[in-house]
Design a protein around this motif. Structure first.
Motif, PDB file in Angstrom:
ATOM      1  N   THR A 195      -5.899   2.550   1.539  1.00 13.07           N
ATOM      2  CA  THR A 195      -6.602   1.775   2.735  1.00 13.07           C
ATOM      3  C   THR A 195      -6.730   0.363   2.252  1.00 13.07           C
ATOM      4  O   THR A 195      -6.853  -0.026   1.191  1.00 13.07           O
ATOM      5  CB  THR A 195      -8.080   2.559   2.764  1.00 13.07           C
ATOM      6  OG1 THR A 195      -7.664   3.971   3.079  1.00 13.07           O
ATOM      7  CG2 THR A 195      -8.936   1.842   3.760  1.00 13.07           C
ATOM      8  N   ILE A 196      -6.707  -0.557   3.505  1.00 18.34           N
ATOM      9  CA  ILE A 196      -7.292  -1.818   3.020  1.00 18.34           C
ATOM     10  C   ILE A 196      -8.536  -2.131   3.991  1.00 18.34           C
ATOM     11  O   ILE A 196      -8.859  -1.141   4.975  1.00 18.34           O
ATOM     12  CB  ILE A 196      -6.468  -2.786   3.607  1.00 18.34           C
ATOM     13  CG1 ILE A 196      -6.091  -2.677   4.946  1.00 18.34           C
ATOM     14  CG2 ILE A 196      -4.928  -2.926   2.774  1.00 18.34           C
ATOM     15  CD1 ILE A 196      -5.317  -4.165   5.538  1.00 18.34           C
ATOM     16  N   MET A 197      -9.577  -2.947   3.348  1.00 19.28           N
ATOM     17  CA  MET A 197     -10.633  -3.387   4.236  1.00 19.28           C
ATOM     18  C   MET A 197     -10.605  -4.596   4.669  1.00 19.28           C
ATOM     19  O   MET A 197     -10.117  -5.538   3.983  1.00 19.28           O
ATOM     20  CB  MET A 197     -11.869  -2.982   3.336  1.00 19.28           C
ATOM     21  CG  MET A 197     -12.085  -1.495   2.972  1.00 19.28           C
ATOM     22  SD  MET A 197     -13.671  -0.930   2.904  1.00 19.28           S
ATOM     23  CE  MET A 197     -14.594  -1.560   4.078  1.00 19.28           C
ATOM     24  N   ILE A 198     -11.100  -4.763   6.025  1.00 17.55           N
ATOM     25  CA  ILE A 198     -11.197  -6.282   6.365  1.00 17.55           C
ATOM     26  C   ILE A 198     -12.647  -6.422   6.708  1.00 17.55           C
ATOM     27  O   ILE A 198     -13.306  -5.680   7.472  1.00 17.55           O
ATOM     28  CB  ILE A 198     -10.314  -6.262   7.662  1.00 17.55           C
ATOM     29  CG1 ILE A 198      -8.657  -5.933   7.423  1.00 17.55           C
ATOM     30  CG2 ILE A 198     -10.447  -7.558   8.570  1.00 17.55           C
ATOM     31  CD1 ILE A 198      -8.043  -6.010   8.764  1.00 17.55           C
ATOM     32  N   VAL A 229       5.409   3.161  10.286  1.00 19.59           N
ATOM     33  CA  VAL A 229       4.333   3.330   9.604  1.00 19.59           C
ATOM     34  C   VAL A 229       3.250   3.668  10.413  1.00 19.59           C
ATOM     35  O   VAL A 229       3.049   3.035  11.442  1.00 19.59           O
ATOM     36  CB  VAL A 229       3.685   2.014   8.928  1.00 19.59           C
ATOM     37  CG1 VAL A 229       2.423   2.432   8.093  1.00 19.59           C
ATOM     38  CG2 VAL A 229       5.158   1.674   7.857  1.00 19.59           C
ATOM     39  N   ARG A 230       2.487   4.810  10.147  1.00 18.97           N
ATOM     40  CA  ARG A 230       1.199   5.291  10.989  1.00 18.97           C
ATOM     41  C   ARG A 230      -0.061   4.830  10.539  1.00 18.97           C
ATOM     42  O   ARG A 230       0.015   5.054   9.067  1.00 18.97           O
ATOM     43  CB  ARG A 230       1.381   6.758  11.360  1.00 18.97           C
ATOM     44  CG  ARG A 230       2.187   7.260  12.074  1.00 18.97           C
ATOM     45  CD  ARG A 230       2.534   8.884  12.131  1.00 18.97           C
ATOM     46  NE  ARG A 230       1.238   9.477  12.877  1.00 18.97           N
ATOM     47  CZ  ARG A 230       0.894   9.425  14.142  1.00 18.97           C
ATOM     48  NH1 ARG A 230       1.893   9.029  14.751  1.00 18.97           N
ATOM     49  NH2 ARG A 230      -0.094  10.033  14.386  1.00 18.97           N
ATOM     50  N   ARG A 261       1.056  -1.160   0.038  1.00 19.12           N
ATOM     51  CA  ARG A 261       0.194   0.049  -0.004  1.00 19.12           C
ATOM     52  C   ARG A 261       0.820   1.339  -0.003  1.00 19.12           C
ATOM     53  O   ARG A 261       1.922   1.353   0.718  1.00 19.12           O
ATOM     54  CB  ARG A 261      -0.876   0.154   1.334  1.00 19.12           C
ATOM     55  CG  ARG A 261      -1.881  -1.179   1.478  1.00 19.12           C
ATOM     56  CD  ARG A 261      -3.225  -0.861   0.734  1.00 19.12           C
ATOM     57  NE  ARG A 261      -3.000  -0.820  -0.768  1.00 19.12           N
ATOM     58  CZ  ARG A 261      -4.027  -0.472  -1.501  1.00 19.12           C
ATOM     59  NH1 ARG A 261      -5.068  -0.265  -1.100  1.00 19.12           N
ATOM     60  NH2 ARG A 261      -3.898  -0.682  -3.096  1.00 19.12           N
ATOM     61  N   HIS A 262       0.343   2.343  -0.743  1.00 21.78           N
ATOM     62  CA  HIS A 262       1.097   3.716  -0.598  1.00 21.78           C
ATOM     63  C   HIS A 262       0.608   4.433   0.359  1.00 21.78           C
ATOM     64  O   HIS A 262      -0.603   4.069   1.023  1.00 21.78           O
ATOM     65  CB  HIS A 262       1.053   4.129  -2.059  1.00 21.78           C
ATOM     66  CG  HIS A 262       1.700   3.816  -3.088  1.00 21.78           C
ATOM     67  ND1 HIS A 262       0.981   2.822  -4.141  1.00 21.78           N
ATOM     68  CD2 HIS A 262       3.058   3.528  -3.339  1.00 21.78           C
ATOM     69  CE1 HIS A 262       1.724   2.518  -4.837  1.00 21.78           C
ATOM     70  NE2 HIS A 262       3.453   2.777  -4.410  1.00 21.78           N
ATOM     71  N   ILE A 283      -8.258   0.085   7.463  1.00 23.72           N
ATOM     72  CA  ILE A 283      -6.822   0.600   7.877  1.00 23.72           C
ATOM     73  C   ILE A 283      -6.302   1.636   6.795  1.00 23.72           C
ATOM     74  O   ILE A 283      -6.064   0.742   5.615  1.00 23.72           O
ATOM     75  CB  ILE A 283      -5.932  -0.726   8.291  1.00 23.72           C
ATOM     76  CG1 ILE A 283      -6.863  -1.644   9.289  1.00 23.72           C
ATOM     77  CG2 ILE A 283      -4.941  -0.299   8.673  1.00 23.72           C
ATOM     78  CD1 ILE A 283      -6.246  -2.947   9.503  1.00 23.72           C
ATOM     79  N   THR A 284      -5.817   2.656   7.221  1.00 18.44           N
ATOM     80  CA  THR A 284      -5.251   3.440   6.281  1.00 18.44           C
ATOM     81  C   THR A 284      -3.969   3.723   6.745  1.00 18.44           C
ATOM     82  O   THR A 284      -3.720   3.981   7.970  1.00 18.44           O
ATOM     83  CB  THR A 284      -6.266   4.798   6.160  1.00 18.44           C
ATOM     84  OG1 THR A 284      -7.218   4.383   5.809  1.00 18.44           O
ATOM     85  CG2 THR A 284      -5.519   5.805   4.903  1.00 18.44           C
ATOM     86  N   VAL A 285      -3.027   3.747   5.636  1.00 21.63           N
ATOM     87  CA  VAL A 285      -1.615   4.270   6.000  1.00 21.63           C
ATOM     88  C   VAL A 285      -1.756   5.722   5.989  1.00 21.63           C
ATOM     89  O   VAL A 285      -1.740   6.266   4.832  1.00 21.63           O
ATOM     90  CB  VAL A 285      -0.490   3.582   4.811  1.00 21.63           C
ATOM     91  CG1 VAL A 285       0.771   4.151   4.769  1.00 21.63           C
ATOM     92  CG2 VAL A 285      -0.862   1.993   4.848  1.00 21.63           C
ATOM     93  N   VAL A 286      -1.350   6.256   7.035  1.00 22.72           N
ATOM     94  CA  VAL A 286      -1.544   7.619   7.208  1.00 22.72           C
ATOM     95  C   VAL A 286      -0.074   8.464   6.826  1.00 22.72           C
ATOM     96  O   VAL A 286       0.045   9.504   6.244  1.00 22.72           O
ATOM     97  CB  VAL A 286      -1.862   8.009   8.610  1.00 22.72           C
ATOM     98  CG1 VAL A 286      -1.951   9.769   8.992  1.00 22.72           C
ATOM     99  CG2 VAL A 286      -3.427   7.504   8.804  1.00 22.72           C
ATOM    100  N   ASP A 287       1.023   7.825   7.248  1.00 20.96           N
ATOM    101  CA  ASP A 287       2.325   8.246   7.190  1.00 20.96           C
ATOM    102  C   ASP A 287       3.232   7.227   7.132  1.00 20.96           C
ATOM    103  O   ASP A 287       3.087   6.112   7.912  1.00 20.96           O
ATOM    104  CB  ASP A 287       2.601   9.384   8.099  1.00 20.96           C
ATOM    105  CG  ASP A 287       3.804  10.458   7.788  1.00 20.96           C
ATOM    106  OD1 ASP A 287       3.934  10.286   6.597  1.00 20.96           O
ATOM    107  OD2 ASP A 287       4.141  11.020   8.793  1.00 20.96           O
ATOM    108  N   ILE A 288       4.403   7.288   6.698  1.00 22.91           N
ATOM    109  CA  ILE A 288       5.363   6.483   6.489  1.00 22.91           C
ATOM    110  C   ILE A 288       6.746   7.267   6.692  1.00 22.91           C
ATOM    111  O   ILE A 288       7.050   8.184   5.766  1.00 22.91           O
ATOM    112  CB  ILE A 288       5.683   5.871   5.053  1.00 22.91           C
ATOM    113  CG1 ILE A 288       4.362   4.977   4.912  1.00 22.91           C
ATOM    114  CG2 ILE A 288       6.704   4.776   5.119  1.00 22.91           C
ATOM    115  CD1 ILE A 288       4.416   4.574   3.277  1.00 22.91           C
TER     116      ILE A 288
END
Lengths: 86, 160
Positions: A11-14, A30-31, A6-7, A20-25
């Protein structure tokens, strides 16, 4: 284990209602932003595991005299009260 | 109700002292019922004895006795889980670890127990609070190995 790339801001969905979203790297950190229903507990795994481990070692007390422990605390309280705090 | 225990033999416990943990506590998910056994002389320490497993018992304590500023942030979910209408009706206790050298006792402030005394339902809750650890030393220097001068700092991660 399912592994997805993911960039940032993706977001991924479960299931239907956990996101769950990648907010910052930053470097190796990873946040993640998590949206989940209230009845789904979200915890850092190490916190969960540390409480689990603590419960297991706390269960190893053999026989402890509770009144003795109570006495130790009362003694501590008296001491604390007589020592002025900065 | 009569329950069998390895520490106290067979004991008779009032129904009002029996609590159900629907999820168990962490590490013991299959043990659901515990009896709260008061200590002598109004001791703030109590036993939390498993009804199902005679050998399983924890020493628990009212955390405010040794950590008056301790605060538990209860989520609406956890409050609903133990069926508390008002949070102020709930009772919080923490599990103590009591080593042979009692002065090294520690309290698990990160995973407190929330009780609903009315409905007799309870839950171990997991706090998201960096101020607290699972090994809070009740006596300054007590948790660390013999360093009596260590400050009573319960944030073992030392962040911020």
């Amino acid at each position: 284990m399912l592994v997805l790339s993911r960039h940032k801001d993706e977001t991924i969905m479960i299931g239907d209602n956990i996101e769950i979203t990648v907010v910052d790297i930053k470097g190796d950190q990873v946040r993640l932003g998590i949206v989940a229903p209230r009845d789904v507990a979200v915890h850092r795994k190490e916190v969960y595991e540390s409480i689990q481990a603590e419960n297991i070692s706390a269960a190893r007390n053999k026989s402890v005299d509770l009144s003795k422990l109570g006495g130790m605390l009362q003694h501590k309280k008296k001491k604390d009260n007589s020592t002025p705090h900065p | 109700m009569k329950i069998k225990t390895t520490r106290f033999g067979e004991i008779d416990v009032e129904e009002s002292k029996l609590f159900t943990f629907p999820e168990g506590i962490l590490g013991f998910p299959d043990i659901h019922r515990y009896a709260i056994l008061d200590g002598p002389d109004n001791s703030p320490f109590k036993w939390m004895q498993s009804v199902e497993e005679p050998s399983l018992a924890f020493v628990i304590c009212d955390p405010n006795i040794f950590k008056p500023d301790y605060q538990v942030q209860v989520s609406p979910y956890d409050q609903g889980f133990v069926q508390l209408d008002k949070l102020s009706d709930g009772v919080v206790a923490v599990i103590m670890r009591i080593p042979e050298e009692h002065w090294k006792m520690t309290a698990n402030l990160l995973g407190p127990l929330l009780f609903n005394p009315d409905k007799r339902i309870a839950k171990q809750i997991v706090l998201v609070d960096e101020r607290y650890s699972t090994k809070y030393p009740v006596f300054p220097g007590g948790a660390s190995q013999g360093t009596a001068s260590a400050p009573a700092n319960d944030n073992k991660e030392g962040k911020k």
